[in-house]
Design a protein around this motif. Structure first.
Motif, short mmCIF file in Angstrom:
data_model
loop_
_atom_site.label_atom_id
_atom_site.label_comp_id
_atom_site.label_asym_id
_atom_site.label_seq_id
_atom_site.Cartn_x
_atom_site.Cartn_y
_atom_site.Cartn_z
N GLU A 71 0.87 -1.20 0.04
CA GLU A 71 0.03 0.00 0.04
C GLU A 71 0.87 1.20 -0.32
O GLU A 71 0.59 2.37 -0.88
CB GLU A 71 -0.83 -0.01 1.16
N LYS A 72 1.83 1.21 0.94
CA LYS A 72 2.84 2.41 0.64
C LYS A 72 3.54 2.60 -0.56
O LYS A 72 3.56 3.84 -0.94
CB LYS A 72 3.89 2.29 1.84
N ILE A 95 -5.05 14.21 0.04
CA ILE A 95 -4.77 14.79 1.19
C ILE A 95 -5.61 14.45 2.19
O ILE A 95 -4.99 13.94 3.48
CB ILE A 95 -4.62 16.39 1.05
N LEU A 96 -6.91 14.43 2.16
CA LEU A 96 -7.87 14.20 3.13
C LEU A 96 -7.53 12.60 3.68
O LEU A 96 -7.70 12.08 4.69
CB LEU A 96 -9.03 14.37 2.62
N ASP A 97 -7.52 11.93 2.56
CA ASP A 97 -7.30 10.27 2.69
C ASP A 97 -6.24 10.06 3.35
O ASP A 97 -6.16 9.25 4.41
CB ASP A 97 -7.21 9.96 1.34
N TYR A 98 -5.02 10.68 3.13
CA TYR A 98 -3.68 10.26 3.86
C TYR A 98 -3.79 10.90 5.40
O TYR A 98 -3.14 10.21 6.21
CB TYR A 98 -2.52 10.94 3.12
N GLN A 99 -4.43 12.11 5.49
CA GLN A 99 -4.65 12.47 6.80
C GLN A 99 -5.37 11.65 7.70
O GLN A 99 -5.29 11.33 8.94
CB GLN A 99 -5.27 13.83 6.77
N SER A 100 -6.56 11.16 7.09
CA SER A 100 -7.38 10.14 7.83
C SER A 100 -6.52 8.69 8.17
O SER A 100 -6.81 8.06 9.00
CB SER A 100 -8.55 9.67 6.90
N LYS A 101 -5.90 8.50 7.22
CA LYS A 101 -5.10 7.15 7.21
C LYS A 101 -3.95 7.42 8.41
O LYS A 101 -3.84 6.47 9.21
CB LYS A 101 -4.36 6.63 5.99
N TYR A 102 -3.35 8.43 8.50
CA TYR A 102 -2.36 8.73 9.45
C TYR A 102 -3.17 8.71 10.77
O TYR A 102 -2.68 8.29 11.77
CB TYR A 102 -1.60 10.14 9.20
N ASP A 104 -5.54 7.03 11.82
CA ASP A 104 -6.10 5.68 12.17
C ASP A 104 -4.82 4.77 12.39
O ASP A 104 -5.07 4.01 13.37
CB ASP A 104 -7.04 5.17 11.15
N SER A 105 -3.72 4.89 11.70
CA SER A 105 -2.75 4.13 11.77
C SER A 105 -1.66 4.69 12.65
O SER A 105 -0.67 4.06 13.14
CB SER A 105 -2.07 3.66 10.47
N LYS A 106 -1.51 5.98 13.08
CA LYS A 106 -0.50 6.61 13.43
C LYS A 106 0.95 6.56 12.89
O LYS A 106 1.93 6.62 13.38
CB LYS A 106 -0.22 6.36 14.79
N ASP A 107 0.90 5.94 11.35
CA ASP A 107 1.91 5.77 10.60
C ASP A 107 2.37 6.99 9.88
O ASP A 107 1.79 7.85 9.39
CB ASP A 107 1.72 4.79 9.64
N PHE A 108 3.82 7.72 10.24
CA PHE A 108 4.02 9.05 10.08
C PHE A 108 4.34 9.25 8.43
O PHE A 108 4.18 10.24 7.94
CB PHE A 108 5.37 9.25 10.75
N TYR A 109 4.18 8.02 8.11
CA TYR A 109 4.58 8.03 6.45
C TYR A 109 3.44 9.03 5.69
O TYR A 109 3.61 9.61 4.97
CB TYR A 109 4.66 6.53 6.00
N TYR A 110 2.32 8.48 6.18
CA TYR A 110 1.18 9.19 5.41
C TYR A 110 1.03 10.49 6.06
O TYR A 110 0.39 11.32 5.29
CB TYR A 110 -0.33 8.45 6.02
#
Length: 289
Positions: A71-72, A95-102, A104-110
Motif C-alpha cells: 500500500e505504501k 490529502i484528506l485520505d492520507y490525513q485520515s489514514k495517518y 487511524d494508523s499513526k504511521d508518520f509516512y502518511y
C-alpha cells in the motif's frame, strides 16, 4: 504466504538443502521449524538466509507481498508518477485520505505524504492554498529527533526542501552526511544523496543563491565518483555549471547537455531541463529589469 513458506520456496528453487542454507547461520532444526510456519524468524537470521540465497531485501519483500506493490509503495507511485497529471480536486481528496489514514494508523509516512501534497499544490499555484506552518514544524521536529537517517528521512528532507531557509538546508547538509554515514556503502543511499543534491541545486538557482548552488554542484560532482549514477550526475553538473554562467551573464552552452540527453533517448528529461533553463533565465531577466 508466510516467511517460512517463502524461504522454503526460495531455498528449493536454488537447490539448497536445509542443512546447506542453515550452516553457520542457525541449526537445521531452527530453519525447519521456520519453514513449517511454527515460529517467527529473527531478523538477523532472515538477512543471513537471504544473503546465502543471493536475494536482496527489496526482492524478498516483493516476493513476500505476492509479487505486488505494498500500500505504501502504491501511494508513493501515485505521488511521484501521476501527481502532475491529476486535477487539483483529486489531489485535495488524496490529502484528506492520507490525513485520515495517518489518524487511524499513526504511521508518520502518511502524515508526510499529506504534507508533501500540500506543498505541491502551493508551489503549483504559486500561492498559499494550504497553511503549512504547523506542517513545517512537524517535519523539522521529526528530522531533528531521528539521529540515524535512512531512505525515509532523506526522502522527506529532499521532497520538502523549499519550506526551509537556505541557511537551514546548508547547515543540515553536514548533519545529514553524519546521520547517514552508516548507509554510505549502499547503492540506494548513493541514489538518495544524488537526488537530494540535485534538488538543492535547483532550489538554490531558483532563489538566486549562486554561491550555494556552486557548493552543491561541487558536492554532487565529488559524490558521483562513488555512485551508479555517475554518468547522469556528471552530465547534470555540466548542465548546472553552464546554466549558472548564463544566469550570471556569461556565455555558456547549456544546450549541449540537453542535446546529449535527447540523443540518449531521455526526451522527457531533456524537456524538463529546457523548461528549467527558460524559467530561470526569464526570472533572471525580470529581476534585472
Amino acid at each position: 504466504m508466510t516467511h517460512g513458506q517463502l524461504i522454503r520456496k526460495l531455498r528449493k528453487e536454488r537447490g539448497l538443502t536445509q542443512a546447506q542454507l542453515a550452516e553457520g547461520i542457525s541449526s537445521r532444526t531452527t530453519l525447519s521449524t521456520l519453514e513449517n510456519s511454527k515460529t517467527d524468524v529473527n531478523i538477523n537470521t532472515l538477512f543471513s538466509y537471504l544473503d546465502r540465497l543471493n536475494v536482496s531485501i527489496q526482492e524478498y519483500m516483493f516476493y513476500f507481498n505476492d509479487s505486488s506493490n505494498t500500500e505504501k509503495e502504491l501511494a508513493t507511485k501515485y505521488f511521484y508518477d501521476n501527481i502532475v497529471k491529476k486535477r487539483d480536486i483529486e489531489i485535495e481528496q488524496r490529502i484528506l485520505d492520507y490525513q485520515s489514514k495517518y489518524k487511524d494508523s499513526k504511521d508518520f509516512y502518511y502524515c508526510c505524504l499529506s504534507i508533501e501534497l500540500k506543498l505541491f499544490l502551493n508551489k503549483k499555484k504559486d500561492k498559499t492554498v494550504f497553511d503549512v506552518r504547523e506542517d513545517t514544524e512537524i517535519i523539522k521536529k521529526y528530522l531533528e529527533r531521528v539521529t540515524q537517517w535512512g531512505h525515509f528521512e532523506m526522502s522527506i528532507f529532499a521532497n520538502c526542501l523549499y519550506i526551509f531557509t537556505s541557511d537551514y538546508i546548508r547547515a543540515t547538509f553536514t548533519i545529514l552526511l553524519k546521520r547517514t554515514k552508516i548507509l554510505s556503502k549502499i547503492d540506494t543511499y548513493q541514489n538518495d544523496i544524488s537526488i537530494f543534491l540535485n534538488n538543492c541545486i535547483v532550489l538554490a538557482l531558483e532563489r538566486k543563491n549562486y554561491q550555494n548552488a556552486r557548493f552543491y554542484i561541487q558536492q554532487l560532482y565529488q559524490i558521483s565518483e562513488k555512485t551508479p549514477r555517475k554518468a547522469y550526475d556528471r552530465m547534470m553538473c555540466a548542465y548546472y555549471l553552464a546554466l549558472l554562467k548564463q544566469l550570471k551573464g556569461v556565455n555558456a552552452n547549456v544546450d549541449s547537455t540537453i542535446s546529449h540527453f535527447k540523443e540518449l533517448g531521455f526526451s522527457e528529461h531533456a524537456e524538463m531541463l529546457e523548461n528549467l533553463r527558460d524559467r530561470l533565465l526569464s526570472s533572471s531577466k525580470q529581476s534585472i529589469a
